[in-house]
Design a protein around this motif. Structure first.
Motif, PDB file in Angstrom:
ATOM      1  N   GLU A   1      41.866  45.819  28.794  1.00 26.84           N
ATOM      2  CA  GLU A   1      40.425  46.379  27.871  1.00 26.84           C
ATOM      3  C   GLU A   1      39.383  45.409  28.200  1.00 26.84           C
ATOM      4  OE1 GLU A   1      39.937  49.115  26.693  1.00 26.84           O
ATOM      5  OE2 GLU A   1      38.048  48.971  25.792  1.00 26.84           O
ATOM      6  N   GLU A   2      39.540  44.168  28.084  1.00 31.96           N
ATOM      7  CA  GLU A   2      38.525  43.045  28.219  1.00 31.96           C
ATOM      8  C   GLU A   2      38.042  43.320  29.779  1.00 31.96           C
ATOM      9  OE1 GLU A   2      39.674  39.147  27.653  1.00 31.96           O
ATOM     10  OE2 GLU A   2      38.388  38.376  28.795  1.00 31.96           O
ATOM     11  N   PHE A   3      38.777  43.458  30.767  1.00 30.08           N
ATOM     12  CA  PHE A   3      38.156  43.693  32.279  1.00 30.08           C
ATOM     13  C   PHE A   3      37.592  44.902  32.237  1.00 30.08           C
ATOM     14  CE2 PHE A   3      40.479  39.847  33.065  1.00 30.08           C
ATOM     15  CZ  PHE A   3      39.972  39.249  34.270  1.00 30.08           C
ATOM     16  N   ALA A   4      38.157  45.914  31.579  1.00 22.83           N
ATOM     17  CA  ALA A   4      37.583  47.278  31.822  1.00 22.83           C
ATOM     18  C   ALA A   4      36.084  47.355  31.315  1.00 22.83           C
ATOM     19  CB  ALA A   4      38.419  48.152  31.077  1.00 22.83           C
ATOM     20  N   GLU A   5      35.864  46.741  30.207  1.00 13.50           N
ATOM     21  CA  GLU A   5      34.538  46.467  29.380  1.00 13.50           C
ATOM     22  C   GLU A   5      33.605  45.753  30.215  1.00 13.50           C
ATOM     23  OE1 GLU A   5      34.879  45.416  25.338  1.00 13.50           O
ATOM     24  OE2 GLU A   5      36.220  46.927  24.972  1.00 13.50           O
ATOM     25  N   LEU A   6      34.239  44.551  30.804  1.00  9.82           N
ATOM     26  CA  LEU A   6      33.278  43.678  31.588  1.00  9.82           C
ATOM     27  C   LEU A   6      33.011  44.406  32.834  1.00  9.82           C
ATOM     28  CD1 LEU A   6      34.775  40.155  32.308  1.00  9.82           C
ATOM     29  CD2 LEU A   6      32.656  40.699  31.230  1.00  9.82           C
ATOM     30  N   GLU A   7      33.821  45.054  33.462  1.00  9.16           N
ATOM     31  CA  GLU A   7      33.497  46.102  34.760  1.00  9.16           C
ATOM     32  C   GLU A   7      32.488  46.795  34.406  1.00  9.16           C
ATOM     33  OE1 GLU A   7      34.166  44.292  37.244  1.00  9.16           O
ATOM     34  OE2 GLU A   7      35.418  45.467  38.664  1.00  9.16           O
ATOM     35  N   THR A   8      32.636  47.699  33.426  1.00 17.52           N
ATOM     36  CA  THR A   8      31.873  48.769  32.998  1.00 17.52           C
ATOM     37  C   THR A   8      30.267  48.075  32.730  1.00 17.52           C
ATOM     38  OG1 THR A   8      33.445  50.294  32.257  1.00 17.52           O
ATOM     39  CG2 THR A   8      31.028  50.386  31.337  1.00 17.52           C
ATOM     40  N   LEU A   9      30.274  47.138  31.855  1.00 15.15           N
ATOM     41  CA  LEU A   9      28.803  46.406  31.508  1.00 15.15           C
ATOM     42  C   LEU A   9      28.088  45.940  32.801  1.00 15.15           C
ATOM     43  CD1 LEU A   9      30.112  44.562  28.544  1.00 15.15           C
ATOM     44  CD2 LEU A   9      28.250  46.390  28.751  1.00 15.15           C
ATOM     45  N   ASP A  10      28.868  45.428  33.843  1.00 13.51           N
ATOM     46  CA  ASP A  10      28.132  44.637  34.970  1.00 13.51           C
ATOM     47  C   ASP A  10      27.911  45.742  36.082  1.00 13.51           C
ATOM     48  OD1 ASP A  10      27.422  42.300  35.843  1.00 13.51           O
ATOM     49  OD2 ASP A  10      29.049  41.731  36.841  1.00 13.51           O
TER      50      ASP A  10
END
Ligand code: NAI
Ligand code: MG
Length: 495
Positions: free
Chosen positions: A100-109
């Motif tokens: 979930e943390e990586f998914a959020e980072l990827e989506t934000l960036d």
């Protein structure tokens, strides 16, 4: 536009964003030697998301030194293949635990929908590390029956210090595609993420250290292509450079690599044909054609951007794809109901809008789309163009946005030549129930991947790469590993 309220980001993500991010060199997180930083931008808003160290030639030099030391004499050089595989498996486990943390980072960036980064980008990266971890213990030479009283065998040895330059369309997954075969074979790496999307690779670097990767095996230098990237490509002590990005920069990499004749693999642009015959399951083909171009907002090197439709069903398929386009919910990636987020950057937004304008002014017609969306962030409409001709820029050049040109064709005899009429050769799609026709056309297409009655199917075990100006070499699968090894022939006189 999508309407749901945005997802509240995890604390771990907001903390990661709040701290200026550093370079990973020799197992330590360090500021750029120049002290410079640059901003990573949230493409949904155009606002600053995080501050990142701006590495350049001096930092690349330090990273190459660390990678060389780790390759020649560090613990990595002595480590068993089994242990290497275990560390890679651990990286996969940690990544999975932080999905979930990586998914959020990827989506934000990057801007892509959170619903996609959760089920595609992160799990595919996890799977890639596991697949390649399994290979670490299975890289074998052979014994060769040569003439005379000799015993001959081959060894496959790691190529050495590898520079890897990756793009922004699948930031984490492209890092995984590159790192997987390099680590499995025992190479050491300097990774240069795209300046638009450096964050998930940096977080991955933290997990790699946590998993026990020795210092210097993976170095991550964030920065710009013209400085950090160019220094890496030209570095005399780098044994191989692996690049994914534009064909234009791919050619620069080849020139830069000539100095020490380092090995080069390239995964470049595409203008992939997606071919729908009138004997296809029209509903599935229509949905497949929409997915082929609109997935990841068309920011895929293999996007099915030239849609060829057999003339009897042309109107029906164009109407179907256009209906799908109209229904796509465009909005910020952090909204859970968003299906298409913003393009990655203002530069890409301008480029894609420029192509849409050029197509329309040259006489193409937009059945749907053709414009930007809203006034904030880098959103564009999913677009279907008809009335094109083969000379138009929108038909010849890679747009790298959610823009498809739909063109009728008359028969299977002409379609292979038309489909191949481009300088690229990355992928192709074929939609038909006639299995013989499908296979015979698949053989004629000059493309590294041919999808039949499907599109955008990726697997760590299936090689991916391009014919013609779409690249050199393959990623994933067994093919990728071979490109990270040298073959040594050993010959012994036995009497
Ligand atoms: P790009 O090719 O400039 O960037 C890709 C990577 O190369 C980035 O990490 C960048 O920093 C690095 N780079 C740039 N110039 C370099 C140089 N002189 N030496 C070494 N490294 C360098 O791609 P860009 O400008 O982001 O996008 C332009 C177009 O490229 C897109 O519109 C699309 O058509 C294509 N592209 C294709 C991709 C693919 O997956 N094959 C991915 C990204 C872009
Ligand atoms: Mg560029």
């Amino acid at each position: 536009m999508a309407t749901a309220t945005p997802l509240q980001m995890q604390d771990a993500v907001s903390q990661f964003l709040a701290t200026p991010r550093k370079l990973l060199i020799d197992g330590r997180w360090v500021a750029a030697s120049s002290g410079k930083t640059f901003d990573s931008i949230d493409p949904a808003t155009g606002e600053v998301l995080a501050r990142v160290a701006e590495g350049d030639k001096a930092d690349i030099d330090a990273a190459v030194k660390a990678a060389r030391r780790a390759f020649e004499s560090g613990p990595w050089a002595k480590m068993s293949a089994s242990e290497r595989g275990r560390i890679m498996w651990k990286i996969a486990d940690l990544l999975e635990q932080h999905t979930e943390e990586f998914a959020e980072l990827e989506t934000l960036d990057n801007g892509k929908p959170i619903s996609v980064s959760r089920v595609a980008d992160v799990p595919l990266a996890v799977d890639l590390f596991r697949y390649m971890a399994g290979w670490a213990t299975k890289i074998e030479g052979s014994t060769i029956p040569i003439s005379g009283p000799f015993f001959a065998y081959t060894r496959r040895e790691p190529i050495g210090v590898v520079g890897q330059i990756i793009p922004w369309n699948f930031p984490l997954l492209m890092a995984a595609w590159k790192l997987g075969p390099a680590l499995a074979t025992g190479c050491t790496v300097i990774l240069k993420p795209a300046e638009q999307t450096p964050l998930s690779a940096l977080r991955l670097g933290e997990l790699a250290m946590e998993a026990g990767l020795p210092p210097g095996v993976l170095n991550i230098v964030t920065g710009f292509g013209e400085t950090a990237g160019a220094a890496l490509a030209a570095h005399p002590d780098v044994d191989k450079i692996a690049f994914t990005g534009s064909t234009e920069v791919g050619k620069l990499i080849v020139h830069a690599a000539a100095g020490n004749l380092k090995k080069v693999t390239l995964e470049l642009g595409g203008k992939s044909p997606n071919i729908v015959f009138d004997d296809a399951d029209v509903n599935k083909a229509t949905a497949g054609a929409a997915n082929a171009i609109f997935f990841n907002h068309g920011q895929c090197c293999c996007a099915g951007s030239r849609l060829f439709i057999e003339d009897k069903i042309f109107d029906k398929v164009v109407e179907g794809v256009s209906e799908s386009a109209k229904k796509i919910r465009v909005g910020p990636g952090m909204n859970t109901d968003t299906q298409m987020g913003p393009l990655v950057s203002e530069e890409q937004f301008r480029r894609v809008c420029g192509y849409m304008e050029a197509g329309l002014s040259e006489g193409a017609k937009a059945v749907v789309g053709g414009k930007k969306v809203g006034n904030r962030g880098y959103f564009v409409e999913p677009t279907v163009l008809v009335n094109t001709n083969p000379k138009m820029k929108v038909v010849q050049e890679e747009i790298f946005g959610p823009v498809v040109t739909a063109m009728p064709f008359k028969s299977v005899d002409e379609i292979a030549a038309e489909a191949n009429n481009t300088s690229y050769g990355l992928a192709a799609g074929i939609w038909t129930k006639d299995i013989g026709k499908a296979h015979s056309l698949a053989n004629k297409l000059k493309a590294g991947t041919v999808w039949i009655n499907c599109y955008n199917v990726f697997d760590a075990a299936m090689p991916f790469g391009g014919y013609k100006q779409s690249g050199w070499g393959r990623e994933m699968g067994k093919e990728a590993l071979e490109l990270y090894t040298e073959t040594k022939a050993v010959c012994v006189k036995i009497n």
